[in-house]
Design an enzyme around this catalytic site. Structure first.
Site, mmCIF file in Angstrom:
data_model
loop_
_atom_site.group_PDB
_atom_site.id
_atom_site.type_symbol
_atom_site.label_atom_id
_atom_site.label_comp_id
_atom_site.label_asym_id
_atom_site.label_seq_id
_atom_site.Cartn_x
_atom_site.Cartn_y
_atom_site.Cartn_z
ATOM 1 N N THR A 191 69.936 -57.952 150.694
ATOM 2 C CA THR A 191 69.937 -59.289 151.288
ATOM 3 C C THR A 191 70.464 -60.316 150.289
ATOM 4 O O THR A 191 71.081 -61.306 150.660
ATOM 5 C CB THR A 191 68.490 -59.674 151.676
ATOM 6 O OG1 THR A 191 67.917 -58.579 152.386
ATOM 7 C CG2 THR A 191 68.439 -60.900 152.558
ATOM 8 N N GLY A 239 65.067 -61.642 148.631
ATOM 9 C CA GLY A 239 65.887 -61.860 149.823
ATOM 10 C C GLY A 239 65.063 -61.401 150.999
ATOM 11 O O GLY A 239 64.871 -60.201 151.194
ATOM 12 N N HIS A 240 64.505 -62.355 151.723
ATOM 13 C CA HIS A 240 63.578 -62.021 152.809
ATOM 14 C C HIS A 240 64.237 -62.363 154.140
ATOM 15 O O HIS A 240 64.631 -63.500 154.371
ATOM 16 C CB HIS A 240 62.256 -62.780 152.625
ATOM 17 C CG HIS A 240 61.521 -62.369 151.380
ATOM 18 N ND1 HIS A 240 60.343 -62.936 150.983
ATOM 19 C CD2 HIS A 240 61.801 -61.410 150.460
ATOM 20 C CE1 HIS A 240 59.931 -62.352 149.855
ATOM 21 N NE2 HIS A 240 60.814 -61.433 149.514
ATOM 22 N N LYS A 287 58.939 -57.571 153.973
ATOM 23 C CA LYS A 287 57.899 -58.591 153.776
ATOM 24 C C LYS A 287 58.210 -59.854 154.583
ATOM 25 O O LYS A 287 57.325 -60.464 155.168
ATOM 26 C CB LYS A 287 57.776 -58.944 152.277
ATOM 27 C CG LYS A 287 57.386 -57.753 151.417
ATOM 28 C CD LYS A 287 57.365 -58.107 149.943
ATOM 29 C CE LYS A 287 58.732 -58.396 149.362
ATOM 30 N NZ LYS A 287 59.664 -57.251 149.335
ATOM 31 N N THR A 342 72.347 -59.461 147.278
ATOM 32 C CA THR A 342 73.599 -59.103 146.607
ATOM 33 C C THR A 342 74.579 -58.362 147.516
ATOM 34 O O THR A 342 75.735 -58.176 147.141
ATOM 35 C CB THR A 342 73.301 -58.184 145.402
ATOM 36 O OG1 THR A 342 72.572 -57.042 145.892
ATOM 37 C CG2 THR A 342 72.463 -58.900 144.354
ATOM 38 N N GLN A 373 59.636 -59.046 145.680
ATOM 39 C CA GLN A 373 59.894 -57.756 145.022
ATOM 40 C C GLN A 373 58.861 -56.720 145.509
ATOM 41 O O GLN A 373 58.331 -56.872 146.591
ATOM 42 C CB GLN A 373 59.889 -57.898 143.485
ATOM 43 C CG GLN A 373 61.078 -58.676 142.930
ATOM 44 C CD GLN A 373 61.017 -60.168 143.118
ATOM 45 O OE1 GLN A 373 60.033 -60.803 142.770
ATOM 46 N NE2 GLN A 373 62.062 -60.767 143.673
ATOM 47 N N ARG A 421 74.609 -55.323 147.990
ATOM 48 C CA ARG A 421 74.820 -53.953 147.485
ATOM 49 C C ARG A 421 74.221 -52.917 148.434
ATOM 50 O O ARG A 421 73.149 -53.170 149.014
ATOM 51 C CB ARG A 421 74.124 -53.777 146.124
ATOM 52 C CG ARG A 421 74.748 -54.552 145.002
ATOM 53 C CD ARG A 421 73.957 -54.407 143.718
ATOM 54 N NE ARG A 421 72.652 -55.065 143.783
ATOM 55 C CZ ARG A 421 71.771 -55.073 142.800
ATOM 56 N NH1 ARG A 421 72.027 -54.433 141.673
ATOM 57 N NH2 ARG A 421 70.619 -55.699 142.928
ATOM 58 N N ASP A 466 62.189 -55.040 149.316
ATOM 59 C CA ASP A 466 62.893 -54.958 150.602
ATOM 60 C C ASP A 466 62.147 -54.132 151.647
ATOM 61 O O ASP A 466 62.748 -53.509 152.527
ATOM 62 C CB ASP A 466 64.312 -54.371 150.419
ATOM 63 C CG ASP A 466 65.143 -55.198 149.463
ATOM 64 O OD1 ASP A 466 64.936 -56.420 149.417
ATOM 65 O OD2 ASP A 466 65.994 -54.611 148.768
HETATM 66 P P1 GDP Z 1 61.944 -58.068 152.193
HETATM 67 O O1 GDP Z 1 62.682 -58.374 150.970
HETATM 68 O O2 GDP Z 1 60.745 -57.208 151.963
HETATM 69 O O3 GDP Z 1 61.618 -59.275 153.019
HETATM 70 O O4 GDP Z 1 62.939 -57.165 153.090
HETATM 71 P P2 GDP Z 1 64.487 -57.494 153.377
HETATM 72 O O5 GDP Z 1 64.571 -58.603 154.346
HETATM 73 O O6 GDP Z 1 65.238 -57.612 152.106
HETATM 74 O O7 GDP Z 1 64.959 -56.115 154.010
HETATM 75 C C1 GDP Z 1 64.360 -55.615 155.157
HETATM 76 C C2 GDP Z 1 65.447 -55.402 156.224
HETATM 77 O O8 GDP Z 1 64.913 -54.621 157.256
HETATM 78 C C3 GDP Z 1 65.916 -56.690 156.872
HETATM 79 O O9 GDP Z 1 67.252 -56.534 157.231
HETATM 80 C C4 GDP Z 1 65.027 -56.786 158.113
HETATM 81 O O10 GDP Z 1 65.637 -57.522 159.163
HETATM 82 C C5 GDP Z 1 64.920 -55.340 158.488
HETATM 83 N N1 GDP Z 1 63.678 -54.927 159.141
HETATM 84 C C6 GDP Z 1 62.406 -55.333 158.873
HETATM 85 N N2 GDP Z 1 61.532 -54.607 159.602
HETATM 86 C C7 GDP Z 1 62.266 -53.732 160.328
HETATM 87 C C8 GDP Z 1 61.927 -52.680 161.253
HETATM 88 O O11 GDP Z 1 60.772 -52.401 161.545
HETATM 89 N N3 GDP Z 1 62.980 -51.983 161.788
HETATM 90 C C9 GDP Z 1 64.278 -52.260 161.470
HETATM 91 N N4 GDP Z 1 65.231 -51.514 162.042
HETATM 92 N N5 GDP Z 1 64.618 -53.233 160.623
HETATM 93 C C10 GDP Z 1 63.627 -53.943 160.041
HETATM 94 P P1 IMO Z 2 62.617 -58.734 147.654
HETATM 95 O O1 IMO Z 2 61.628 -59.864 147.505
HETATM 96 C C1 IMO Z 2 64.712 -55.369 145.934
HETATM 97 C C2 IMO Z 2 65.522 -55.488 141.641
HETATM 98 C C3 IMO Z 2 66.983 -55.588 141.256
HETATM 99 C C4 IMO Z 2 66.945 -54.837 139.948
HETATM 100 C C5 IMO Z 2 65.624 -55.266 139.337
HETATM 101 C C6 IMO Z 2 65.718 -56.431 138.360
HETATM 102 O O2 IMO Z 2 63.756 -59.062 148.539
HETATM 103 O O3 IMO Z 2 61.937 -57.458 147.974
HETATM 104 P P2 IMO Z 2 66.112 -59.044 138.684
HETATM 105 O O4 IMO Z 2 67.257 -59.791 139.303
HETATM 106 O O5 IMO Z 2 64.794 -59.336 139.310
HETATM 107 O O6 IMO Z 2 66.079 -59.175 137.193
HETATM 108 O O7 IMO Z 2 66.457 -57.496 138.972
HETATM 109 O O8 IMO Z 2 64.801 -55.656 140.432
HETATM 110 N N1 IMO Z 2 65.056 -56.540 142.572
HETATM 111 C C7 IMO Z 2 64.846 -56.338 143.873
HETATM 112 N N2 IMO Z 2 65.059 -55.252 144.645
HETATM 113 N N3 IMO Z 2 64.174 -56.468 146.465
HETATM 114 C C8 IMO Z 2 63.920 -57.558 145.713
HETATM 115 O O9 IMO Z 2 63.273 -58.639 146.186
HETATM 116 C C9 IMO Z 2 64.295 -57.538 144.355
HETATM 117 N N4 IMO Z 2 64.222 -58.434 143.340
HETATM 118 C C10 IMO Z 2 64.675 -57.801 142.244
HETATM 119 O O10 IMO Z 2 67.825 -54.981 142.186
HETATM 120 O O11 IMO Z 2 66.882 -53.462 140.186
HETATM 121 MG MG MG Z 3 64.608 -58.264 150.200
#
Ligand code: GDP
Ligand code: IMO
Ligand code: MG
Length: 436
Positions: free
Chosen positions: A307, A45-46, A21, A309, A232, A311, A18
């Site tokens: 994104t 969850g991107h 990416k 779950t 991840q 949580r 998270d």
């Molecule tokens: P990923 O799994 O690495 O793609 O990241 P996620 O999308 O799960 O979580 C990143 C969260 O941060 C998302 O809600 C994005 O919209 C948000 N986000 C990404 N870059 C920034 C930033 O520079 N500032 C803020 N405030 N939010 C950001």
């Molecule tokens: P992105 O690509 C954050 C975490 C889960 C748990 C552990 C194992 O959005 O960054 P799993 O379902 O893979 O067996 O869960 O890994 N986890 C993540 N945490 N971002 C993710 O993906 C994750 N994918 C798995 O919360 O701790």
């Molecule tokens: Mg994510």
């Protein structure tokens, strides 16, 4: 460094996932023709925010939102067809038709309903180590079946209906017996119903299923520029992460080689993505976690809710020992530091620069999860800044304290910073080319 001249590039998270990416891929994608997912599945969850509209992708590569991009799900990923087709449909309803712009590997393993159930039951059972806090997407059981070589089913098998029917019947019988024996779960799966459901999915997926490895090599030969979208984070890596509180795959640059089927030399640049602080969702050690009001403040300001779950994410200070370990492994060309804006308004900021364990002080990231849990972070404290950063577009627009903060992270991770995120929208970013 120039963003239009990075060659094939890998985006990899250097924390516990998270990191941002999805947003980074969306920012860089204009320079690429193909975006490839190479590991993990719908546990990812991107998020992409475009003109106030939020898209959260789990199974699809983030780049597919752009019309010039072909998205690819390579064989190192696992595919849940229900999630995949649901995602394609929901994008279509929102005006994004990915049409012919997706390819999925016929070698990829499939996630089945019994994998999701197995994942949930394992979490509910009092197994050693307690709950892992998985995403409940069936990822662990699916990869376990893959490596067992007896119970995994690949996409290509869907196109041999009779063979698929027979294998699935055997596997479902085994799964039903296993779930009763291990968890006393007495709601057997219906092999026939799953067979019909998956044969139907197979027809819907047929136009996009292919040998992605071959296609990728053909496209690279023809000059296509490839962005490998990591899922991840490095600290969730099955080998290098905080085992057992990890996911079931390699999440780093090495997974590009095995999961997409390319030689190391085909990867020309790596962007290591970090948040300006740290988050973790799910169980496991997290030395710099802030469990009080400050952690809540960061969570609310940063919108730190999962994104996949929903949580609440655990939040804490930036940890240069943990991220530095990940950076050592990935050796990124540059860092993308996201969410710098979220830290505005804090009086002071702490950055973990070492761990104390009893009398011992170390800046090494320990292998043992219990040892990491016991580590007391040693902090360097920096002044905060008040200014709102979301309008900054150049490094020089940032307050001096924010630049100092970035400088500390860059020095500790021995990597230059190429991107700074200052908000969730795709324009809210600072791109640093040649140091400015
Ligand atoms: P990923 O799994 O690495 O793609 O990241 P996620 O999308 O799960 O979580 C990143 C969260 O941060 C998302 O809600 C994005 O919209 C948000 N986000 C990404 N870059 C920034 C930033 O520079 N500032 C803020 N405030 N939010 C950001
Ligand atoms: P992105 O690509 C954050 C975490 C889960 C748990 C552990 C194992 O959005 O960054 P799993 O379902 O893979 O067996 O869960 O890994 N986890 C993540 N945490 N971002 C993710 O993906 C994750 N994918 C798995 O919360 O701790
Ligand atoms: Mg994510």
């Amino acid at each position: 460094m120039r963003f239009d001249d990075m060659g094939n590039t890998c985006v990899v998270g250097l924390q516990w996932g998270d990191e941002g990416k999805g947003k980074l891929v969306d920012v860089l994608v204009r320079h690429f023709d193909l975006v490839v997912r190479f590991s993990g599945g719908a546990n990812a969850g991107h998020t992409i925010v475009a003109d106030g509209e939020t898209f959260a992708l789990h199974q699809l590569p983030s780049g597919v939102l752009h019309e010039h991009v072909t998205g690819m799900i390579a064989c190192g990923s696992v595919i849940d067809p229900a999630v995949l087709l649901g995602e394609i449909q929901s994008l279509r309803e929102r005006g994004v038709d990915i049409g012919d712009r997706l390819r999925i590997s016929h070698r990829a393993q499939l996630v089945f309903p019994y994998h999701r159930r197995q994942d949930m039951l394992a979490e509910q059972a009092a197994l050693p180590g307690g709950k892992l806090g998985t995403t409940a997407r069936g990822i662990g059981p699916c990869y376990a079946d893959k490596v067992s070589r007896r119970w995994g089913i690949r996409v290509c098998e869907l196109y041999h209906a009779q063979r698929f029917r027979e294998r699935l019947a055997t596997i479902v019988a085994h799964k039903n017996a296993y779930l009763v024996a291990l968890y006393d779960f007495r709601e057997p799966f219906d092999a026939l119903a799953i067979t019909e459901e998956y044969l139907n999915f197979a027809e819907q997926m047929r136009p996009v299923v292919c040998d992605t490895t071959l296609l990728l090599h053909e496209r690279m030969k023809a000059g296509a520029r490839v962005l490998f979208e990591g899922a991840q984070g490095s600290l969730l890596d099955i080998d290098h992460g905080t085992y057992p509180y990890v996911t079931s795959t390699s999440t780093g640059v090495g997974a590009v080689v095995s999961g997409a089927g390319v030689p190391p030399a085909a990867i020309h640049s790596t962007v290591g993505v970090i948040k300006a602080y740290t988050t973790r969702v799910g169980s496991g050690p997290f030395p710099t976690e802030l469990s009080g009001a400050l952690g809540d403040t960061i969570r609310e300001r940063g919108g730190e809710y999962g994104t996949t779950t929903g949580r609440p994410r655990r939040c804490g200070w930036f940890d240069t020992v943990a991220a530095g370990y990940a950076a050592m492994i990935a050796r990124p060309t540059c860092l993308a530091v996201m969410h710098l804006d979220t830290l505005s308004g804090l009086d002071e900021l702490k950055v973990c620069v070492g761990y104390r364990n009893g009398p011992a002080i170390s800046n090494h990231f320990p292998a043992d999860a219990y040892e990491l849990q016991a580590a007391q972070p040693l902090y360097e404290t920096l002044p905060g800044w008040d200014a709102e950063l979301s309008g900054c577009r150049r490094l020089a627009d940032l307050p001096a304290a924010a630049r100092d903060y970035l400088e500390l992270i860059s020095t500790r991770l021995a990597t230059p910073i190429g991107v700074v995120g200052v908000g969730p929208e795709r324009e809210q970013v600072i791109l640093i080319e040649n140091g400015a």
